[in-house]
Design an enzyme around this catalytic site. Structure first.
Site, PDB file in Angstrom:
ATOM      1  N   ASP A  16      44.277  48.018  48.553  1.00  0.00           N
ATOM      2  CA  ASP A  16      44.995  47.786  47.308  1.00  0.00           C
ATOM      3  C   ASP A  16      44.256  48.541  46.218  1.00  0.00           C
ATOM      4  O   ASP A  16      43.111  48.225  45.897  1.00  0.00           O
ATOM      5  CB  ASP A  16      45.026  46.279  47.015  1.00  0.00           C
ATOM      6  CG  ASP A  16      45.821  45.933  45.775  1.00  0.00           C
ATOM      7  OD1 ASP A  16      45.890  46.752  44.843  1.00  0.00           O
ATOM      8  OD2 ASP A  16      46.359  44.824  45.726  1.00  0.00           O
ATOM      9  N   TYR A  21      42.822  52.271  38.121  1.00  0.00           N
ATOM     10  CA  TYR A  21      41.440  52.160  38.595  1.00  0.00           C
ATOM     11  C   TYR A  21      40.787  53.532  38.721  1.00  0.00           C
ATOM     12  O   TYR A  21      39.575  53.608  38.937  1.00  0.00           O
ATOM     13  CB  TYR A  21      41.369  51.455  39.957  1.00  0.00           C
ATOM     14  CG  TYR A  21      41.983  50.084  40.025  1.00  0.00           C
ATOM     15  CD1 TYR A  21      42.168  49.290  38.904  1.00  0.00           C
ATOM     16  CD2 TYR A  21      42.385  49.581  41.253  1.00  0.00           C
ATOM     17  CE1 TYR A  21      42.740  48.030  38.996  1.00  0.00           C
ATOM     18  CE2 TYR A  21      42.956  48.312  41.356  1.00  0.00           C
ATOM     19  CZ  TYR A  21      43.133  47.548  40.227  1.00  0.00           C
ATOM     20  OH  TYR A  21      43.706  46.304  40.334  1.00  0.00           O
ATOM     21  N   LYS A  46      49.393  51.031  42.388  1.00  0.00           N
ATOM     22  CA  LYS A  46      50.126  50.556  41.230  1.00  0.00           C
ATOM     23  C   LYS A  46      50.248  51.635  40.158  1.00  0.00           C
ATOM     24  O   LYS A  46      49.285  52.352  39.886  1.00  0.00           O
ATOM     25  CB  LYS A  46      49.426  49.336  40.631  1.00  0.00           C
ATOM     26  CG  LYS A  46      49.288  48.174  41.580  1.00  0.00           C
ATOM     27  CD  LYS A  46      48.404  47.087  40.978  1.00  0.00           C
ATOM     28  CE  LYS A  46      47.668  46.321  42.029  1.00  0.00           C
ATOM     29  NZ  LYS A  46      46.625  47.066  42.715  1.00  0.00           N
ATOM     30  N   HIS A  86      51.933  47.912  37.549  1.00  0.00           N
ATOM     31  CA  HIS A  86      50.694  47.140  37.436  1.00  0.00           C
ATOM     32  C   HIS A  86      50.833  45.902  36.545  1.00  0.00           C
ATOM     33  O   HIS A  86      50.265  44.850  36.845  1.00  0.00           O
ATOM     34  CB  HIS A  86      49.575  48.029  36.909  1.00  0.00           C
ATOM     35  CG  HIS A  86      48.216  47.555  37.290  1.00  0.00           C
ATOM     36  ND1 HIS A  86      47.233  48.398  37.706  1.00  0.00           N
ATOM     37  CD2 HIS A  86      47.657  46.325  37.321  1.00  0.00           C
ATOM     38  CE1 HIS A  86      46.139  47.717  37.980  1.00  0.00           C
ATOM     39  NE2 HIS A  86      46.371  46.446  37.746  1.00  0.00           N
TER      40      HIS A  86
END
Length: 147
Positions: A16, A21, A46, A86
Site C-alpha cells: 500500500d 508518500y 493513491k 487519498h
C-alpha cells in the site's frame, strides 16, 4: 526500497503506497529486485488530489488520469490492483467528482483493476451517489476510525 524488499522477502504480498508518500518509484524498484512475480502481489496506490487549503490546486480530470499513468509507470507492471483517491481534500464537490470520474476512466482504460476512496466520509460518498456515478464497493473504501 530496502523496507519493501525486506517485506517481500518475508512473505508480504500486499503493498500500500501513495503518490503523496513520494515512494512509488522506489517501491517499483523493490518489486523488480525482489524477483516476486507481479501476479503474486496486490498493489494499492493513491492519487494525491491536491489541497487548496494548503496552496495545492485540486487535480483536474486530465491531471488525475495523468497521475494514474505516472503511478503505473513508477510502479511498473500492466495495471494497479487498487487505485484510491487519498482523501476528499480537493476543495469542492465539483473537483472531487471530476477526480472520481477520472478514476472511472482509468479503470475503463485498464490502468487499474479496481478504484476506490480513502478517508471519505458519508457526505463525500453521497456526492458520488447523487451524481449518478458508479459507487466504490465496500471493499474499495479505506476508512480510519477517526474520519
Amino acid at each position: 526500497e530496502a523496507a519493501v524488499g525486506a517485506a517481500l522477502e518475508a512473505g508480504y504480498r500486499h503493498i500500500d503506497t501513495a503518490q503523496g508518500y513520494d515512494n512509488e518509484a522506489s517501491v517499483g524498484r523493490a518489486i523488480v529486485r525482489s524477483g516476486v512475480a507481479r501476479s503474486e502481489l496486490f498493489l494499492t496506490t493513491k492519487l494525491w488530489p491536491g489541497n487548496p487549503q494548503w496552496g495545492m490546486p485540486a487535480k483536474t480530470y486530465d491531471e488525475t488520469v495523468a497521475a494514474c499513468k505516472q503511478s503505473l509507470a513508477n510502479l511498473g507492471g500492466d495495471s494497479i490492483d487498487l487505485y484510491l483517491i487519498h482523501a476528499p481534500m480537493a476543495g469542492s464537490a465539483e473537483a472531487r467528482l471530476a477526480q472520481w470520474k477520472a478514476l472511472v476512466e482509468c479503470k475503463a482504460q485498464g490502468l487499474c483493476k479496481s478504484i476506490g476512496v480513502s478517508n471519505y466520509g458519508i457526505a463525500h460518498l453521497k456526492e458520488i451517489e447523487a451524481a449518478g456515478l458508479p459507487m466504490p464497493a465496500a471493499n474499495q473504501l479505506e476508512l480510519h476510525p477517526l474520519t
